[in-house]
Design a protein around this motif. Structure first.
Motif, short mmCIF file in Angstrom:
data_model
loop_
_atom_site.label_atom_id
_atom_site.label_comp_id
_atom_site.label_asym_id
_atom_site.label_seq_id
_atom_site.Cartn_x
_atom_site.Cartn_y
_atom_site.Cartn_z
N SER A 15 0.78 -1.16 -0.06
CA SER A 15 0.15 -0.07 -0.07
C SER A 15 0.86 1.25 0.00
N ILE A 16 1.97 1.05 0.45
CA ILE A 16 2.96 2.18 0.44
C ILE A 16 4.20 2.18 -0.45
N ARG A 17 4.20 1.23 -1.27
CA ARG A 17 5.49 0.85 -2.14
C ARG A 17 5.89 2.07 -2.71
N ASP A 18 5.15 2.91 -3.29
CA ASP A 18 5.64 3.94 -4.54
C ASP A 18 6.45 4.92 -3.45
N GLU A 19 5.70 5.44 -2.39
CA GLU A 19 6.51 6.28 -1.39
C GLU A 19 7.53 5.52 -0.94
N LEU A 20 7.80 4.44 -0.28
CA LEU A 20 8.97 3.83 0.11
C LEU A 20 9.82 3.86 -1.07
N ARG A 22 10.52 5.88 -3.19
CA ARG A 22 10.80 7.34 -3.49
C ARG A 22 11.70 7.67 -2.24
N GLU A 23 11.48 7.40 -1.25
CA GLU A 23 12.04 7.80 0.15
C GLU A 23 13.15 6.79 0.94
N HIS A 24 13.05 5.48 0.79
CA HIS A 24 13.68 4.67 1.34
C HIS A 24 14.59 3.62 0.43
N LEU A 25 14.59 3.92 -0.86
CA LEU A 25 14.92 2.69 -2.01
C LEU A 25 16.50 2.29 -1.34
N GLY A 26 16.51 0.93 -1.19
CA GLY A 26 17.64 0.25 -0.87
C GLY A 26 17.71 0.25 0.80
N GLU A 27 16.93 0.68 1.56
CA GLU A 27 16.95 0.26 2.95
C GLU A 27 16.04 -0.86 3.08
N TRP A 28 16.17 -1.41 4.48
CA TRP A 28 15.34 -2.44 4.71
C TRP A 28 14.31 -2.19 5.62
N ILE A 29 13.03 -2.61 5.47
CA ILE A 29 11.77 -2.01 6.12
C ILE A 29 11.43 -3.13 7.05
N LEU A 30 11.02 -2.88 8.17
CA LEU A 30 10.25 -3.88 9.22
C LEU A 30 8.89 -3.59 9.46
N VAL A 31 8.08 -4.33 9.12
CA VAL A 31 6.56 -4.39 9.18
C VAL A 31 6.17 -5.04 10.14
N HIS A 32 5.46 -4.72 11.28
CA HIS A 32 4.85 -5.71 12.04
C HIS A 32 3.45 -5.22 12.68
N GLY A 33 2.46 -5.90 12.88
CA GLY A 33 1.03 -5.31 13.42
C GLY A 33 0.41 -4.18 12.65
N GLU A 63 14.01 -5.47 1.59
CA GLU A 63 14.64 -4.32 0.89
C GLU A 63 13.66 -3.71 -0.05
N VAL A 64 13.68 -2.26 0.27
CA VAL A 64 12.94 -1.75 -0.48
C VAL A 64 13.34 -1.52 -1.95
N GLY A 65 12.38 -1.85 -2.90
CA GLY A 65 12.84 -1.73 -4.45
C GLY A 65 13.42 -2.99 -4.87
N ALA A 66 13.40 -3.92 -4.02
CA ALA A 66 14.10 -5.47 -4.42
C ALA A 66 12.87 -6.08 -5.16
N PRO A 67 13.03 -6.90 -6.06
CA PRO A 67 12.17 -7.77 -6.68
C PRO A 67 11.56 -8.67 -5.76
N ASP A 68 10.24 -8.89 -6.20
CA ASP A 68 9.48 -9.66 -5.23
C ASP A 68 10.20 -11.22 -5.14
N ALA A 69 10.16 -11.57 -3.71
CA ALA A 69 10.86 -12.83 -3.56
C ALA A 69 10.21 -13.50 -2.33
#
Length: 84
Positions: A15-20, A22-33, A63-69
């Motif tokens: 749901s926030i992929r486009d924003e991510l 733009r702003e966090h390309l290459g960083e690792w995101i942690l999503v919980h809850g 990883e933000v921007g990495a291909p689906d895996a």
């Protein structure tokens, strides 16, 4: 088919992929809850934080921007999962 907790984390990311990207390309995101729990420089940093904060999960580390895996829970990947 019912949505699993991991499906919920993936839906948050999507749901926030486009924003991510733009702003966090290459960083690792942690999503919980159903919320973003942090951004990290490395997968290891994200996994360590996830296990410390949330135990076995479920959570999404990606990883933000990495291909689906295939996503593997950090607790499983690092041998930290506890038997039940």
């Amino acid at each position: 088919m019912t949505e699993t907790a991991l499906d919920e984390q993936i839906a948050v990311y999507e749901s926030i992929r486009d924003e991510l990207e733009r702003e966090h390309l290459g960083e690792w995101i942690l999503v919980h809850g159903g919320v973003v729990a942090g951004y990290f420089e490395t997968h290891w940093d994200a996994a360590e934080a996830a296990v410390q904060r949330f135990g076995d999960g479920p959570y999404l580390i990606r990883e933000v921007g990495a291909p689906d895996a295939l996503q593997i829970p950090a607790a499983v990947q690092f041998g930290l999962a506890r038997g039940r």
